[in-house]
Design a protein around this motif. Structure first.
Motif, PDB file in Angstrom:
ATOM      1  N   LEU A  41     -14.039 -35.431  33.173  1.00 22.14           N
ATOM      2  CA  LEU A  41     -13.468 -36.145  34.316  1.00 22.14           C
ATOM      3  C   LEU A  41     -14.533 -36.750  35.224  1.00 22.14           C
ATOM      4  N   LYS A  42     -15.692 -36.107  35.361  1.00 23.61           N
ATOM      5  CA  LYS A  42     -16.754 -36.670  36.189  1.00 23.61           C
ATOM      6  C   LYS A  42     -17.225 -38.003  35.607  1.00 23.61           C
ATOM      7  N   ALA A  43     -17.450 -38.030  34.301  1.00 22.43           N
ATOM      8  CA  ALA A  43     -17.873 -39.277  33.642  1.00 22.43           C
ATOM      9  C   ALA A  43     -16.773 -40.328  33.737  1.00 22.43           C
ATOM     10  N   LEU A  44     -15.527 -39.912  33.581  1.00 20.85           N
ATOM     11  CA  LEU A  44     -14.407 -40.850  33.685  1.00 20.85           C
ATOM     12  C   LEU A  44     -14.338 -41.455  35.079  1.00 20.85           C
ATOM     13  N   ASN A  45     -14.446 -40.630  36.089  1.00 21.02           N
ATOM     14  CA  ASN A  45     -14.390 -41.136  37.468  1.00 21.02           C
ATOM     15  C   ASN A  45     -15.522 -42.107  37.755  1.00 21.02           C
ATOM     16  N   SER A  46     -16.648 -41.916  37.110  1.00 16.21           N
ATOM     17  CA  SER A  46     -17.773 -42.823  37.269  1.00 16.21           C
ATOM     18  C   SER A  46     -17.539 -44.124  36.504  1.00 16.21           C
ATOM     19  N   ALA A  47     -16.861 -44.054  35.360  1.00 11.50           N
ATOM     20  CA  ALA A  47     -16.645 -45.221  34.504  1.00 11.50           C
ATOM     21  C   ALA A  47     -15.500 -46.111  34.972  1.00 11.50           C
ATOM     22  N   LEU A  48     -14.486 -45.559  35.618  1.00  9.07           N
ATOM     23  CA  LEU A  48     -13.298 -46.332  35.983  1.00  9.07           C
ATOM     24  C   LEU A  48     -13.585 -47.545  36.863  1.00  9.07           C
ATOM     25  N   PRO A  49     -14.419 -47.455  37.891  1.00 17.91           N
ATOM     26  CA  PRO A  49     -14.703 -48.666  38.669  1.00 17.91           C
ATOM     27  C   PRO A  49     -15.349 -49.766  37.831  1.00 17.91           C
ATOM     28  N   HIS A  50     -16.180 -49.385  36.872  1.00 19.77           N
ATOM     29  CA  HIS A  50     -16.818 -50.371  36.004  1.00 19.77           C
ATOM     30  C   HIS A  50     -15.796 -50.995  35.049  1.00 19.77           C
ATOM     31  N   ALA A  51     -14.844 -50.195  34.582  1.00 25.03           N
ATOM     32  CA  ALA A  51     -13.779 -50.725  33.734  1.00 25.03           C
ATOM     33  C   ALA A  51     -12.929 -51.726  34.510  1.00 25.03           C
ATOM     34  N   ALA A  52     -12.646 -51.416  35.766  1.00 22.20           N
ATOM     35  CA  ALA A  52     -11.893 -52.353  36.601  1.00 22.20           C
ATOM     36  C   ALA A  52     -12.685 -53.639  36.809  1.00 22.20           C
ATOM     37  N   ASP A  53     -13.982 -53.520  37.041  1.00 19.49           N
ATOM     38  CA  ASP A  53     -14.825 -54.712  37.182  1.00 19.49           C
ATOM     39  C   ASP A  53     -14.818 -55.533  35.895  1.00 19.49           C
ATOM     40  N   ALA A  54     -14.852 -54.865  34.755  1.00 23.61           N
ATOM     41  CA  ALA A  54     -14.821 -55.575  33.473  1.00 23.61           C
ATOM     42  C   ALA A  54     -13.504 -56.326  33.296  1.00 23.61           C
ATOM     43  N   ALA A  55     -12.390 -55.701  33.683  1.00 19.10           N
ATOM     44  CA  ALA A  55     -11.089 -56.372  33.585  1.00 19.10           C
ATOM     45  C   ALA A  55     -11.051 -57.615  34.474  1.00 19.10           C
ATOM     46  N   LEU A  56     -11.561 -57.496  35.682  1.00 22.07           N
ATOM     47  CA  LEU A  56     -11.607 -58.660  36.576  1.00 22.07           C
ATOM     48  C   LEU A  56     -12.510 -59.744  36.024  1.00 22.07           C
ATOM     49  N   CYS A  57     -13.610 -59.356  35.423  1.00 25.01           N
ATOM     50  CA  CYS A  57     -14.526 -60.318  34.832  1.00 25.01           C
ATOM     51  C   CYS A  57     -13.840 -61.068  33.684  1.00 25.01           C
ATOM     52  N   ILE A  58     -13.045 -60.379  32.886  1.00 19.94           N
ATOM     53  CA  ILE A  58     -12.295 -61.035  31.819  1.00 19.94           C
ATOM     54  C   ILE A  58     -11.398 -62.120  32.395  1.00 19.94           C
ATOM     55  N   ILE A  59     -10.709 -61.792  33.473  1.00 18.71           N
ATOM     56  CA  ILE A  59      -9.784 -62.747  34.096  1.00 18.71           C
ATOM     57  C   ILE A  59     -10.545 -63.923  34.701  1.00 18.71           C
ATOM     58  N   GLU A  60     -11.616 -63.628  35.409  1.00 21.19           N
ATOM     59  CA  GLU A  60     -12.325 -64.663  36.167  1.00 21.19           C
ATOM     60  C   GLU A  60     -13.314 -65.474  35.331  1.00 21.19           C
ATOM     61  N   LYS A  61     -13.994 -64.838  34.372  1.00 25.70           N
ATOM     62  CA  LYS A  61     -15.088 -65.508  33.655  1.00 25.70           C
ATOM     63  C   LYS A  61     -14.884 -65.571  32.144  1.00 25.70           C
ATOM     64  N   GLY A  62     -13.889 -64.831  31.633  1.00 27.03           N
ATOM     65  CA  GLY A  62     -13.617 -64.843  30.199  1.00 27.03           C
ATOM     66  C   GLY A  62     -14.200 -63.642  29.473  1.00 27.03           C
ATOM     67  N   VAL A  63     -13.692 -63.453  28.266  1.00 28.80           N
ATOM     68  CA  VAL A  63     -14.081 -62.300  27.458  1.00 28.80           C
ATOM     69  C   VAL A  63     -15.571 -62.307  27.101  1.00 28.80           C
ATOM     70  N   PRO A  64     -16.148 -63.430  26.654  1.00 29.23           N
ATOM     71  CA  PRO A  64     -17.570 -63.373  26.284  1.00 29.23           C
ATOM     72  C   PRO A  64     -18.481 -62.920  27.435  1.00 29.23           C
TER      73      PRO A  64
END
Length: 75
Positions: A41-64
């Protein structure tokens, strides 16, 4: 299931690694879909904000661009 609703597996995904199976005989799908262990859970809690940033990046800048920024990222 998203795949069932879309009728396709062709959509971008943000994945968070789950580590190695604790038992080599365990079904991979069961391992991936099981709940997180307390020690993870500690690693997950650290990774979740980065996963959210990645999702936003997909929307804003594309998958590549998101793949370039976040694939293999380790908090």
């Amino acid at each position: 299931s998203i795949i069932q609703e879309l009728g396709s597996q062709e959509f971008p995904r943000v994945k968070i690694g789950v580590g190695a199976k604790p038992n080599p005989q365990q079904d991979l799908a069961d391992w991936v879909l099981s709940g997180f262990q307390p020690a993870d859970l500690k690693a997950l809690n650290s990774a979740l904000p980065h996963a959210a940033d990645a999702a936003l990046c997909i929307i804003e800048k594309g998958v590549p661009e998101a793949a370039n920024r976040y694939n293999g990222f380790r908090p």
